[in-house]
Enzyme design. Structure first.
Site, PDB file in Angstrom:
ATOM      1  N   HIS A 115      47.379  43.908  43.422  1.00  0.00           N
ATOM      2  CA  HIS A 115      46.401  44.276  42.406  1.00  0.00           C
ATOM      3  C   HIS A 115      45.497  45.378  42.952  1.00  0.00           C
ATOM      4  CE1 HIS A 115      46.558  40.345  39.817  1.00  0.00           C
ATOM      5  NE2 HIS A 115      47.765  40.841  40.074  1.00  0.00           N
ATOM      6  N   CYS A 123      42.169  37.685  43.371  1.00  0.00           N
ATOM      7  CA  CYS A 123      41.325  38.780  43.848  1.00  0.00           C
ATOM      8  C   CYS A 123      39.901  38.304  44.142  1.00  0.00           C
ATOM      9  CB  CYS A 123      41.310  39.905  42.830  1.00  0.00           C
ATOM     10  SG  CYS A 123      42.923  40.717  42.641  1.00  0.00           S
ATOM     11  N   GLU A 148      42.326  45.556  43.259  1.00  0.00           N
ATOM     12  CA  GLU A 148      41.286  45.067  44.169  1.00  0.00           C
ATOM     13  C   GLU A 148      41.841  44.792  45.565  1.00  0.00           C
ATOM     14  OE1 GLU A 148      42.141  43.977  41.115  1.00  0.00           O
ATOM     15  OE2 GLU A 148      40.624  42.638  40.307  1.00  0.00           O
ATOM     16  N   CYS A 191      40.872  38.494  38.859  1.00  0.00           N
ATOM     17  CA  CYS A 191      41.554  37.210  38.687  1.00  0.00           C
ATOM     18  C   CYS A 191      41.158  36.294  39.844  1.00  0.00           C
ATOM     19  CB  CYS A 191      43.061  37.416  38.646  1.00  0.00           C
ATOM     20  SG  CYS A 191      43.754  37.971  40.221  1.00  0.00           S
TER      21      CYS A 191
END
Length: 360
Positions: A52, A85, A54, A82
């Site tokens: 992701h 993360c 992040e 999420c």
């Protein structure tokens, strides 16, 4: 530098992700007002469910700073983190997390759960949401709309003897931001795809009307009627017009065939009794449809014409001559722009009155 500045940089990363076919999320890591690292979504390219935006930004930042602890750092990300993360941010000891759009499906900063507010965890990270939220949301919505459009194109292939107007031809039209619906598997359609609108309550709580445009027009004619309070509006684009497929041969375009298609479509939808509303150019088609489906219609109303300039709306479905077989067969581009706002309001009330519904 303020929060909007850093979020704008994260948005730039998100756009790069979209160009690569990834879900457009971007992130920027900052320390003491200085850029440290950035990241964007790459799960597809890296075959990595953890890639992701992040996580990528945290990895790059830790490498740049030479420490897996990112004390004093702030992370700006275009979408609410999420759970994965959020957990990584807490482990990294971030001082602050700023996100743009909320994520009602997987957000772990308040939307679904709030890991940052969990009192049993041994680190506190400040969280702020909503920075450039509209821009972040628009980017995501546009990306997923393109995906849905592409999936629809694959599920409803274009016949070799037809053309399909590019969607961007309609993007600049004012007052027509309605959900497109399509049907292609009716017997009479023979694989051509017909576009229509179905807006308003469908639970029987509103009066219903079927709006028919005529040759040289399309559903845009009724744009000011669609969405009127207390009204369900069904607005098909005849094959060859509007957002429907454009057969290349003129022989395909016969009023009786269009009527047959509409009849099969209504049989499929099984709408409640309704009012048939038509433009002046659609008088012949409306009369034929009423004769065949008269039991469905409580009344027939002629839509007034506002007398406003037509503009580019009527030409939008026809990028070049190849798309214009229906115009050559049934008539040129119409000159009417449809009911103006006041006429549309009066027409909506007439439909409600004809169906026995009170003013909403």
């Amino acid at each position: 530098m303020d929060d909007a500045h850093w979020m704008a940089l994260a948005l730039a990363e998100a756009r790069l992700a979209a160009e690569a076919g990834e879900v457009p999320v971007g992130a920027v890591l900052v320390r003491n007002g200085q850029f440290v690292a950035s990241g964007r979504n790459t799960p597809v390219a890296q075959h990595d469910p953890s890639a992701h935006a992040e996580i990528n930004a945290l990895r790059a930042g830790a490498a740049a700073l030479g420490n897996y602890r990112l004390d004093g750092c702030e992370l700006f990300v275009t979408l609410e983190p999420c759970a994965m993360c959020a957990g990584a941010m807490l482990h990294a000891r971030l001082a602050r997390v700023v996100f743009g759009a909320a994520d009602p499906k997987t957000g772990a900063a308040g939307s679904v759960l709030d890991l940052f507010a969990e009192p049993r965890l041994n680190h506190r990270t400040q969280v702020q949401g909503g920075v450039l939220a509209a821009e972040c949301s628009a980017l995501l919505q546009g990306f997923f709309q393109q995906r849905r459009d592409a999936a629809r194109e694959q599920a409803q292939p274009l016949r070799d003897d037809a053309l399909r107007t590019p969607p961007e031809r309609f993007d600049a039209l004012a007052g027509y931001a309605f959900e497109p619906r399509y049907v292609h598997d009716l017997p009479s359609l023979q694989g051509w795809r017909m576009h229509y609108l179905d807006e308003g309550p469908q639970d029987g709580s509103a009066a219903a009307c079927l709006c028919l445009h005529g040759p040289g027009e399309w559903g845009y004619f009724f744009r000011r009627l669609v969405g009127a309070p207390g009204l369900r509006t069904l607005v098909p684009d005849l094959i060859g017009f509007g957002k429907s497929d454009k057969p290349k041969r003129e022989a395909a375009h016969r009023i009786e065939w269009h009527c047959q298609v509409l009849g099969e479509w209504l049989d499929r939808l099984q709408p409640p009794p309704m009012v048939l509303v038509h433009s002046a150019a659609a008088t012949g088609l409306a009369a034929r449809l009423h004769a065949e489906k008269g039991g469905l219609f409580a009344a027939v109303l002629l839509a007034p014409e506002g007398g406003e300039p037509v503009g580019d709306a009527w030409r939008a479905p026809f990028p070049d001559r190849g798309y214009q077989a229906a115009l050559r067969a049934l008539g040129p581009i119409a000159s009417s722009s449809g009911p103006n706002a006041q006429q549309a309001a009066l027409l909506a009330q007439a439909v409600r009155n004809a169906m026995g519904y009170s003013t909403p």
